[in-house]
Structure formats: C-alpha cells, structure tokens
Design a protein around this motif. Structure first.
Motif, mmCIF file in Angstrom:
data_model
loop_
_atom_site.group_PDB
_atom_site.id
_atom_site.type_symbol
_atom_site.label_atom_id
_atom_site.label_comp_id
_atom_site.label_asym_id
_atom_site.label_seq_id
_atom_site.Cartn_x
_atom_site.Cartn_y
_atom_site.Cartn_z
ATOM 1 N N ARG A 43 17.829 5.861 -2.618
ATOM 2 C CA ARG A 43 18.050 5.038 -4.081
ATOM 3 C C ARG A 43 18.753 3.715 -3.746
ATOM 4 O O ARG A 43 20.102 3.901 -3.025
ATOM 5 N N VAL A 53 21.556 0.378 -4.924
ATOM 6 C CA VAL A 53 22.326 -0.101 -5.945
ATOM 7 C C VAL A 53 22.538 -1.628 -5.738
ATOM 8 O O VAL A 53 22.954 -1.954 -4.658
ATOM 9 N N SER A 106 20.881 -6.689 -9.606
ATOM 10 C CA SER A 106 19.302 -6.387 -9.834
ATOM 11 C C SER A 106 18.746 -6.828 -10.841
ATOM 12 O O SER A 106 19.403 -6.857 -12.194
ATOM 13 N N PRO A 163 16.387 -3.243 -13.012
ATOM 14 C CA PRO A 163 16.951 -1.883 -12.868
ATOM 15 C C PRO A 163 16.143 -1.063 -13.469
ATOM 16 O O PRO A 163 15.995 -0.797 -14.651
ATOM 17 N N TYR A 215 14.834 3.890 -8.785
ATOM 18 C CA TYR A 215 15.570 3.037 -8.116
ATOM 19 C C TYR A 215 15.309 3.006 -6.551
ATOM 20 O O TYR A 215 16.243 3.234 -5.905
ATOM 21 N N THR A 271 13.990 -2.871 -7.622
ATOM 22 C CA THR A 271 14.304 -2.051 -8.915
ATOM 23 C C THR A 271 15.496 -1.404 -8.748
ATOM 24 O O THR A 271 16.025 -0.194 -9.604
ATOM 25 N N ALA A 272 16.433 -2.012 -8.031
ATOM 26 C CA ALA A 272 17.766 -1.160 -7.772
ATOM 27 C C ALA A 272 18.460 -0.940 -8.918
ATOM 28 O O ALA A 272 18.570 -1.928 -9.880
ATOM 29 N N ALA A 273 19.280 0.026 -9.049
ATOM 30 C CA ALA A 273 20.291 0.278 -10.230
ATOM 31 C C ALA A 273 21.521 -0.865 -9.961
ATOM 32 O O ALA A 273 21.548 -1.300 -8.987
ATOM 33 N N ALA A 333 22.214 5.575 -10.063
ATOM 34 C CA ALA A 333 21.588 6.073 -8.748
ATOM 35 C C ALA A 333 21.825 7.361 -8.539
ATOM 36 O O ALA A 333 20.870 8.316 -8.119
#
Length: 88
Positions: A30, A32, A36, A39, A43, A48-50, A56
């Motif tokens: 996942r 972060v 981003s 989001p 993730y 599409t990272a948190a 996450a």
C-alpha cells in the motif's frame, strides 16, 4: 526409531519452501504520498496512493507492507478500544 526416507525429507523441504514463497507473495504493498492527486483505495500504486497514512493502514491486512514517501504527515490517527495511537 524408524529413519525417514530421503524422498520424504526432500518433499517436506519443497513443501516448506513453497509455503514460504507463497505467503510473502500474497502480501500487498500500500502506498502513501501526501501529494497524491487521486487517492483511491486500496492504494496499491503511486498513482492512487493514500494521502494520509491511516488510510493505508485501514486498507491493509496482516502481512501487507505500507510504503510512505518523504513528507510531513500531521493528520490521521485512530482509536481502538481505550488505547489511542497516532500516525502523525
């Protein structure tokens, strides 16, 4: 005491190696990134990272890895029972 045949030892070794390899292969990474643009759970890539570490953590299951890019993360946190913990 009866000796264990070499073929059985070999098969047990192969089975152990297989289980070790597949258990780590099932883990999800996942991501972060505080900056981003999109989001989106779960993730699983930088696009599409948190934006908050807690997002996450909430999406993760046992064995998952959370990768956090450089930055300052001052929001988030959670409460579980009476114990309060913060990720920021």
């Amino acid at each position: 005491m009866k000796a264990i045949p070499m073929k059985t030892k070999h098969n047990l070794l192969l089975a152990g190696m297989f289980l070790a390899a597949t258990s780590s292969a099932l883990a999800t990474v996942r991501y972060v990134d505080g900056n981003s643009a999109y989001p989106t759970p779960p993730y699983t890539n930088w696009a599409t990272a948190a934006t908050i570490i807690q997002q996450a953590v909430d999406a993760a299951v046992s064995g998952d890895e959370i990768v956090v890019t450089n930055g300052t993360y001052a929001t988030g946190g959670g409460q579980w029972g009476r114990t309060c913990w913060s990720t920021g």
